[in-house]
Design an enzyme around this catalytic site. Structure first.
Site, PDB file in Angstrom:
ATOM      1  N   GLY A 137       4.877  -7.702  22.427  1.00 31.86           N
ATOM      2  CA  GLY A 137       4.503  -7.826  21.023  1.00 31.86           C
ATOM      3  C   GLY A 137       3.644  -9.030  20.703  1.00 31.86           C
ATOM      4  O   GLY A 137       3.379  -9.328  19.538  1.00 31.86           O
ATOM      5  N   LYS A 146      -6.487 -16.462   7.405  1.00 32.66           N
ATOM      6  CA  LYS A 146      -7.465 -17.304   8.101  1.00 32.66           C
ATOM      7  C   LYS A 146      -8.856 -16.688   8.113  1.00 32.66           C
ATOM      8  O   LYS A 146      -9.861 -17.392   8.014  1.00 32.66           O
ATOM      9  CB  LYS A 146      -7.005 -17.565   9.532  1.00 32.66           C
ATOM     10  CG  LYS A 146      -6.721 -16.307  10.329  1.00 32.66           C
ATOM     11  CD  LYS A 146      -6.098 -16.608  11.662  1.00 32.66           C
ATOM     12  CE  LYS A 146      -5.651 -15.334  12.374  1.00 32.66           C
ATOM     13  NZ  LYS A 146      -4.494 -14.693  11.714  1.00 32.66           N
ATOM     14  N   ARG A 191       0.823  -1.209   0.000  1.00 31.41           N
ATOM     15  CA  ARG A 191       0.000   0.000   0.000  1.00 31.41           C
ATOM     16  C   ARG A 191       0.858   1.260   0.000  1.00 31.41           C
ATOM     17  O   ARG A 191       0.496   2.274  -0.565  1.00 31.41           O
ATOM     18  CB  ARG A 191      -0.935  -0.013   1.214  1.00 31.41           C
ATOM     19  CG  ARG A 191      -1.971  -1.124   1.178  1.00 31.41           C
ATOM     20  CD  ARG A 191      -2.918  -1.006   2.369  1.00 31.41           C
ATOM     21  NE  ARG A 191      -3.940  -2.041   2.361  1.00 31.41           N
ATOM     22  CZ  ARG A 191      -3.807  -3.230   2.927  1.00 31.41           C
ATOM     23  NH1 ARG A 191      -2.663  -3.535   3.539  1.00 31.41           N
ATOM     24  NH2 ARG A 191      -4.774  -4.121   2.874  1.00 31.41           N
ATOM     25  N   LYS A 223      -9.602 -20.211  12.906  1.00 34.87           N
ATOM     26  CA  LYS A 223      -8.698 -21.347  12.726  1.00 34.87           C
ATOM     27  C   LYS A 223      -9.417 -22.670  12.987  1.00 34.87           C
ATOM     28  O   LYS A 223      -9.151 -23.674  12.317  1.00 34.87           O
ATOM     29  CB  LYS A 223      -7.495 -21.191  13.654  1.00 34.87           C
ATOM     30  CG  LYS A 223      -6.640 -19.978  13.311  1.00 34.87           C
ATOM     31  CD  LYS A 223      -5.598 -19.696  14.383  1.00 34.87           C
ATOM     32  CE  LYS A 223      -4.776 -18.468  14.039  1.00 34.87           C
ATOM     33  NZ  LYS A 223      -3.829 -18.089  15.120  1.00 34.87           N
TER      34      LYS A 223
END
Length: 442
Positions: free
Chosen positions: A185, A103, A45, A203
């Site tokens: 994180g 997913k 992008r 999932k």
């Protein structure tokens, strides 16, 4: 065929590592495939965004549509529904095989992609969509194709596993464990998809579709998150010999006609169960099959480099098919088994109750369970410290002593267990139902 052109859509944490491996391991990949994999371009992008890996700037483009039209293999790592779906369908329409880790899209509209890939004779691969680096989808689809899978239990979200593990091992409160996950994180700034179970549910839909040869959309997955799990629940479970994990459970039900239940919810597991030992942000999937028995797949469920490993495995597989010829592989959906709701599931309940500490309470509660045909396996009672003895009298002379009950039921239909809990709530001596969790692995 000397060269295969590879188009990469997205260059985030995973995409940048995929590009690096394609660049650095060209000779090794060529030996494995039988043709050279040429990274033809990377659609992004923002051309000027910082990348984790330094790459040739001439590879980048914002024209994703043109890129996929000239590719032999398209790797989609953009995420989200659009424009990923349109670009993948365009790639398939132009005869390209597609590798994706998306997913959310597969769980929402996988059947459309599978059908288009089948019709075009190209391969659609998605190992990276579930459990990161862990090779689980190909073993279910290929290695166990001659067996009958009966159940799949998966810790498929590293964020929630880290949070619950911290609460279990350190006694941390939910909010503190979540803050730690963000700092490391493991959790996004907006962790809703993880902690509410939506990521694991997507999932679960993919795992169930492959394991039971039937297409299950995300809408047919019962989903509960972990936000209601308290430090008291964790401590009580630990005291009783359990650990709490967020599980995706896909289960074949053969009681009077085959069907499949797919569900995600916090679950109590005995500490001796293999999944109970999965710590931190790791993932694991436990498969039960009629002939193979019990199998467990364990490893890193997220991260750029581990997930890139799963992506490249799919790329090599798709590339070898192109070089050697033959139809593409997507998934098998010939069984067409019906989806069963959560109420039909056979499970056990772990119920926490705050009750008045007075004569006859246990008998009243036990009678309600008996009236609903639910058998109690264990019942444990403890006094609340602030309402016992001298402490209660000094704090409030009018305070009535209360007790905490922890009940584990024998296995029964979820609907019957749920009705029992609702009936127990109406008993006068019951101040509150403090927790209701399902128990598996016993």
């Amino acid at each position: 065929m000397d060269t295969l052109k590879v188009a990469l859509l997205g260059c985030g944490s995973v995409g940048s590592q995929v590009a690096r491996i394609l660049r650095d391991d060209t000779d090794a990949l060529t030996d494995r495939v039988g043709a050279r994999l040429e990274l033809a371009g990377i659609a992004v992008r923002n051309l000027d965004a910082d990348r984790e890996v330094e790459l040739d700037k001439s590879l980048f483009t914002t024209d994703a549509e043109s890129l996929v039209q000239d590719a032999d293999i398209v790797i989609e790592l953009m995420g989200g529904i659009e424009p990923a779906r349109t670009l993948m369908l365009s790639a398939i329409g132009h005869g390209a095989s597609v590798v994706t880790g998306n997913k959310a899209l597969l769980a929402e509209d996988g059947p459309t992609l599978y059908e288009k890939a089948d019709a075009a004779g190209v391969q659609l691969s998605f190992e990276a969509a579930v459990a990161g680096a862990i090779p689980i989808l190909r073993p279910i689809r290929d290695s166990l194709a001659g067996d009958k899978i009966t159940r799949v239990l998966g810790i498929v979200n590293g964020t929630t596993n880290y949070i619950l593990d911290q609460m279990d091992t350190t006694g941390a409160q939910f909010d503190d464990a979540l803050a730690d996950a963000k700092a490391l994180g493991y959790a996004e700034a907006d962790p809703t998809a993880d902690i509410e179970g939506h990521d694991a549910a997507a999932k679960g839909a993919i795992l169930a579709s492959l394991a039971f040869h039937t297409r299950f959309p995300r809408s047919e997955v019962h989903c509960e998150g972990i936000t209601s799990v308290t430090a008291d629940d964790i401590a009580a479970a630990k005291d009783a010999g359990y650990v709490i994990k967020l599980l995706a459970i896909c289960e074949l039900q053969d009681d009077g006609g085959s069907g499949v239940s797919v569900r995600v919810h916090p679950t109590l597991l005995p500490r001796e169960h293999p999944l109970a030992a999965v710590h931190g942000a790791f993932n694991a999937v436990f498969v039960e099959a009629e002939s193979a028995g019990e199998l467990m797949f364990y490893g890193q469920g997220a991260g750029g480099t581990p997930t890139a490993s799963a992506v490249l495995g799919d790329v090599v597989s798709a590339a070898r098919r192109i070089v050697l010829g033959g139809p593409g592989r997507t998934e098998s959906a010939a069984a067409r088994l019906p989806s069963r709701g959560i109420g039909t599931v056979e499970t056990s309940y772990y119920i926490g109750l705050d009750v008045a500490d007075e004569s006859g309470v246990l008998a009243k509660i036990a009678q309600v369970f008996a009236d609903h045909g639910v058998s109690i396996e264990t019942m444990r009672q403890s006094m609340h410290p602030h309402t016992s003895g001298v402490a209660a009298a000094s704090a409030d002379p009018e305070a009535k002593p209360t007790a905490e009950l922890r009940i584990v039921t024998h296995r029964g239909r979820d609907a019957a267990l749920s009705r029992t809990v609702e009936a127990v709530k109406q008993l006068e001596p019951v101040n509150a139902v403090t927790s209701v969790l399902r128990v598996e692995g016993v």
